[in-house]
Design a protein around this motif. Structure first.
Motif, PDB file in Angstrom:
ATOM      1  N   ALA A 233       0.829  -1.208   0.000  1.00 28.25           N
ATOM      2  CA  ALA A 233       0.000   0.000   0.000  1.00 28.25           C
ATOM      3  C   ALA A 233       0.862   1.255   0.000  1.00 28.25           C
ATOM      4  CB  ALA A 233      -0.912   0.011   1.224  1.00 28.25           C
ATOM      5  N   ASP A 234       0.226   2.381  -0.374  1.00 27.41           N
ATOM      6  CA  ASP A 234       0.913   3.667  -0.296  1.00 27.41           C
ATOM      7  C   ASP A 234       0.694   4.276   1.092  1.00 27.41           C
ATOM      8  OD1 ASP A 234      -1.636   4.845  -0.302  1.00 27.41           O
ATOM      9  OD2 ASP A 234      -1.436   5.726  -2.285  1.00 27.41           O
ATOM     10  N   ALA A 235       1.168   5.488   1.322  1.00 28.12           N
ATOM     11  CA  ALA A 235       1.075   6.132   2.631  1.00 28.12           C
ATOM     12  C   ALA A 235      -0.361   6.360   3.080  1.00 28.12           C
ATOM     13  CB  ALA A 235       1.837   7.456   2.606  1.00 28.12           C
ATOM     14  N   ASN A 236      -1.319   6.375   2.142  1.00 29.34           N
ATOM     15  CA  ASN A 236      -2.727   6.601   2.474  1.00 29.34           C
ATOM     16  C   ASN A 236      -3.551   5.315   2.460  1.00 29.34           C
ATOM     17  OD1 ASN A 236      -2.620   9.510   2.783  1.00 29.34           O
ATOM     18  ND2 ASN A 236      -2.208   9.554   0.593  1.00 29.34           N
ATOM     19  N   ASP A 237      -2.875   4.171   2.545  1.00 25.60           N
ATOM     20  CA  ASP A 237      -3.501   2.842   2.579  1.00 25.60           C
ATOM     21  C   ASP A 237      -4.190   2.439   1.281  1.00 25.60           C
ATOM     22  OD1 ASP A 237      -2.577   2.614   5.154  1.00 25.60           O
ATOM     23  OD2 ASP A 237      -4.493   3.079   6.095  1.00 25.60           O
ATOM     24  N   ASN A 238      -3.835   3.073   0.163  1.00 25.98           N
ATOM     25  CA  ASN A 238      -4.359   2.651  -1.138  1.00 25.98           C
ATOM     26  C   ASN A 238      -3.551   1.460  -1.623  1.00 25.98           C
ATOM     27  OD1 ASN A 238      -6.272   4.877  -1.591  1.00 25.98           O
ATOM     28  ND2 ASN A 238      -4.423   6.122  -1.631  1.00 25.98           N
ATOM     29  N   PRO A 239      -4.213   0.398  -2.110  1.00 23.94           N
ATOM     30  CA  PRO A 239      -3.475  -0.769  -2.599  1.00 23.94           C
ATOM     31  C   PRO A 239      -2.561  -0.416  -3.771  1.00 23.94           C
ATOM     32  CG  PRO A 239      -5.863  -1.156  -2.627  1.00 23.94           C
ATOM     33  CD  PRO A 239      -5.651   0.261  -2.258  1.00 23.94           C
ATOM     34  N   VAL A 240      -1.369  -0.985  -3.776  1.00 25.79           N
ATOM     35  CA  VAL A 240      -0.406  -0.784  -4.854  1.00 25.79           C
ATOM     36  C   VAL A 240      -0.123  -2.150  -5.475  1.00 25.79           C
ATOM     37  CG1 VAL A 240       1.939  -0.052  -5.432  1.00 25.79           C
ATOM     38  CG2 VAL A 240       0.638   1.203  -3.700  1.00 25.79           C
ATOM     39  N   ALA A 241      -0.362  -2.269  -6.772  1.00 26.49           N
ATOM     40  CA  ALA A 241      -0.125  -3.535  -7.471  1.00 26.49           C
ATOM     41  C   ALA A 241       1.321  -3.574  -7.964  1.00 26.49           C
ATOM     42  CB  ALA A 241      -1.086  -3.674  -8.646  1.00 26.49           C
ATOM     43  N   THR A 242       2.123  -4.423  -7.351  1.00 33.55           N
ATOM     44  CA  THR A 242       3.511  -4.607  -7.750  1.00 33.55           C
ATOM     45  C   THR A 242       3.804  -6.099  -7.733  1.00 33.55           C
ATOM     46  OG1 THR A 242       4.121  -2.494  -6.731  1.00 33.55           O
ATOM     47  CG2 THR A 242       5.908  -4.008  -7.241  1.00 33.55           C
ATOM     48  N   SER A 243       4.156  -6.646  -8.873  1.00 32.22           N
ATOM     49  CA  SER A 243       4.422  -8.090  -8.932  1.00 32.22           C
ATOM     50  C   SER A 243       5.857  -8.393  -8.542  1.00 32.22           C
ATOM     51  CB  SER A 243       4.140  -8.611 -10.336  1.00 32.22           C
ATOM     52  OG  SER A 243       5.021  -8.000 -11.258  1.00 32.22           O
ATOM     53  N   GLY A 244       6.100  -9.649  -8.220  1.00 33.46           N
ATOM     54  CA  GLY A 244       7.457 -10.115  -7.963  1.00 33.46           C
ATOM     55  C   GLY A 244       8.008  -9.775  -6.594  1.00 33.46           C
ATOM     56  N   GLN A 245       7.175  -9.376  -5.648  1.00 35.64           N
ATOM     57  CA  GLN A 245       7.651  -9.047  -4.308  1.00 35.64           C
ATOM     58  C   GLN A 245       7.684 -10.309  -3.451  1.00 35.64           C
ATOM     59  OE1 GLN A 245       8.621  -5.782  -3.432  1.00 35.64           O
ATOM     60  NE2 GLN A 245       8.412  -5.663  -5.649  1.00 35.64           N
ATOM     61  N   THR A 246       8.689 -10.434  -2.607  1.00 32.58           N
ATOM     62  CA  THR A 246       8.785 -11.547  -1.675  1.00 32.58           C
ATOM     63  C   THR A 246       8.551 -11.012  -0.275  1.00 32.58           C
ATOM     64  OG1 THR A 246      10.380 -12.703  -3.059  1.00 32.58           O
ATOM     65  CG2 THR A 246      10.285 -13.355  -0.746  1.00 32.58           C
ATOM     66  N   VAL A 247       7.590 -11.611   0.426  1.00 30.18           N
ATOM     67  CA  VAL A 247       7.280 -11.199   1.799  1.00 30.18           C
ATOM     68  C   VAL A 247       7.933 -12.200   2.742  1.00 30.18           C
ATOM     69  CG1 VAL A 247       5.442 -10.825   3.494  1.00 30.18           C
ATOM     70  CG2 VAL A 247       5.092 -10.183   1.089  1.00 30.18           C
ATOM     71  N   THR A 248       8.704 -11.709   3.700  1.00 26.25           N
ATOM     72  CA  THR A 248       9.323 -12.552   4.714  1.00 26.25           C
ATOM     73  C   THR A 248       8.533 -12.388   6.004  1.00 26.25           C
ATOM     74  OG1 THR A 248      11.492 -12.272   3.695  1.00 26.25           O
ATOM     75  CG2 THR A 248      11.449 -13.046   5.979  1.00 26.25           C
ATOM     76  N   TRP A 249       8.006 -13.499   6.516  1.00 26.68           N
ATOM     77  CA  TRP A 249       7.171 -13.453   7.715  1.00 26.68           C
ATOM     78  C   TRP A 249       7.996 -13.765   8.956  1.00 26.68           C
ATOM     79  CZ3 TRP A 249       2.448 -11.602   6.936  1.00 26.68           C
ATOM     80  CH2 TRP A 249       1.885 -11.713   5.670  1.00 26.68           C
ATOM     81  N   THR A 250       7.748 -13.040  10.029  1.00 23.74           N
ATOM     82  CA  THR A 250       8.327 -13.328  11.344  1.00 23.74           C
ATOM     83  C   THR A 250       7.207 -13.201  12.369  1.00 23.74           C
ATOM     84  OG1 THR A 250       8.957 -11.012  11.701  1.00 23.74           O
ATOM     85  CG2 THR A 250      10.620 -12.453  10.719  1.00 23.74           C
ATOM     86  N   LYS A 251       7.429 -13.704  13.576  1.00 21.66           N
ATOM     87  CA  LYS A 251       6.435 -13.592  14.639  1.00 21.66           C
ATOM     88  C   LYS A 251       7.110 -13.116  15.911  1.00 21.66           C
ATOM     89  CE  LYS A 251       6.537 -18.610  14.959  1.00 21.66           C
ATOM     90  NZ  LYS A 251       6.925 -18.916  16.301  1.00 21.66           N
ATOM     91  N   SER A 252       6.318 -12.618  16.837  1.00 28.68           N
ATOM     92  CA  SER A 252       6.883 -11.963  18.015  1.00 28.68           C
ATOM     93  C   SER A 252       7.235 -12.910  19.160  1.00 28.68           C
ATOM     94  CB  SER A 252       5.912 -10.895  18.522  1.00 28.68           C
ATOM     95  OG  SER A 252       4.683 -11.493  18.914  1.00 28.68           O
ATOM     96  N   ASN A 253       6.868 -14.216  19.062  1.00 28.74           N
ATOM     97  CA  ASN A 253       7.228 -15.147  20.130  1.00 28.74           C
ATOM     98  C   ASN A 253       7.401 -16.553  19.559  1.00 28.74           C
ATOM     99  OD1 ASN A 253       4.641 -16.483  20.033  1.00 28.74           O
ATOM    100  ND2 ASN A 253       3.787 -14.769  21.187  1.00 28.74           N
ATOM    101  N   ALA A 254       7.688 -17.522  20.427  1.00 25.00           N
ATOM    102  CA  ALA A 254       7.969 -18.884  19.972  1.00 25.00           C
ATOM    103  C   ALA A 254       6.714 -19.704  19.686  1.00 25.00           C
ATOM    104  CB  ALA A 254       8.828 -19.603  21.025  1.00 25.00           C
ATOM    105  N   ASN A 255       5.549 -19.210  20.024  1.00 21.71           N
ATOM    106  CA  ASN A 255       4.306 -19.957  19.828  1.00 21.71           C
ATOM    107  C   ASN A 255       3.915 -20.016  18.370  1.00 21.71           C
ATOM    108  OD1 ASN A 255       4.037 -20.261  22.618  1.00 21.71           O
ATOM    109  ND2 ASN A 255       3.029 -18.280  22.791  1.00 21.71           N
ATOM    110  N   GLY A 256       3.271 -21.108  17.941  1.00 27.06           N
ATOM    111  CA  GLY A 256       2.776 -21.243  16.579  1.00 27.06           C
ATOM    112  C   GLY A 256       3.886 -21.522  15.592  1.00 27.06           C
TER     113      GLY A 256
END
Length: 79
Positions: free
Chosen positions: A52-75
């Motif tokens: 999204a942009d600074a105003n929360d409008n969706p931005v269509a961009t292909s080829g992006q890789t999202v790396t997920w992390t979590k805040s604790n050891a659960n799950g």
């Protein structure tokens, strides 16, 4: 990507603008959502990220890789 026109009217006189189309700004963040904020232990939860942009409008961009992390050891993450 929203198109609109503007009309001005006074008494018997009116005028309409040409079509105005908004466009998203430069991508600056991800809007992250969860299918549940209080899941039962062992339940599946789907997490999504929308660029999204600074105003929360969706931005269509292909080829992006999202790396997920979590805040604790659960799950855990599934592929």
């Amino acid at each position: 990507g929203t198109a609109t026109t503007v009309t001005a009217t006074t008494s018997a006189i009116s005028g309409t603008s040409s079509t105005i189309t908004t466009v998203a700004g430069t991508a600056s963040k991800y809007l992250v959502t969860s299918s549940s904020s209080s899941p039962v232990a062992g339940a599946t939860v789907t997490i999504s990220a929308q660029l999204a942009d600074a105003n929360d409008n969706p931005v269509a961009t292909s080829g992006q890789t999202v790396t997920w992390t979590k805040s604790n050891a659960n799950g855990s993450f599934a592929s």
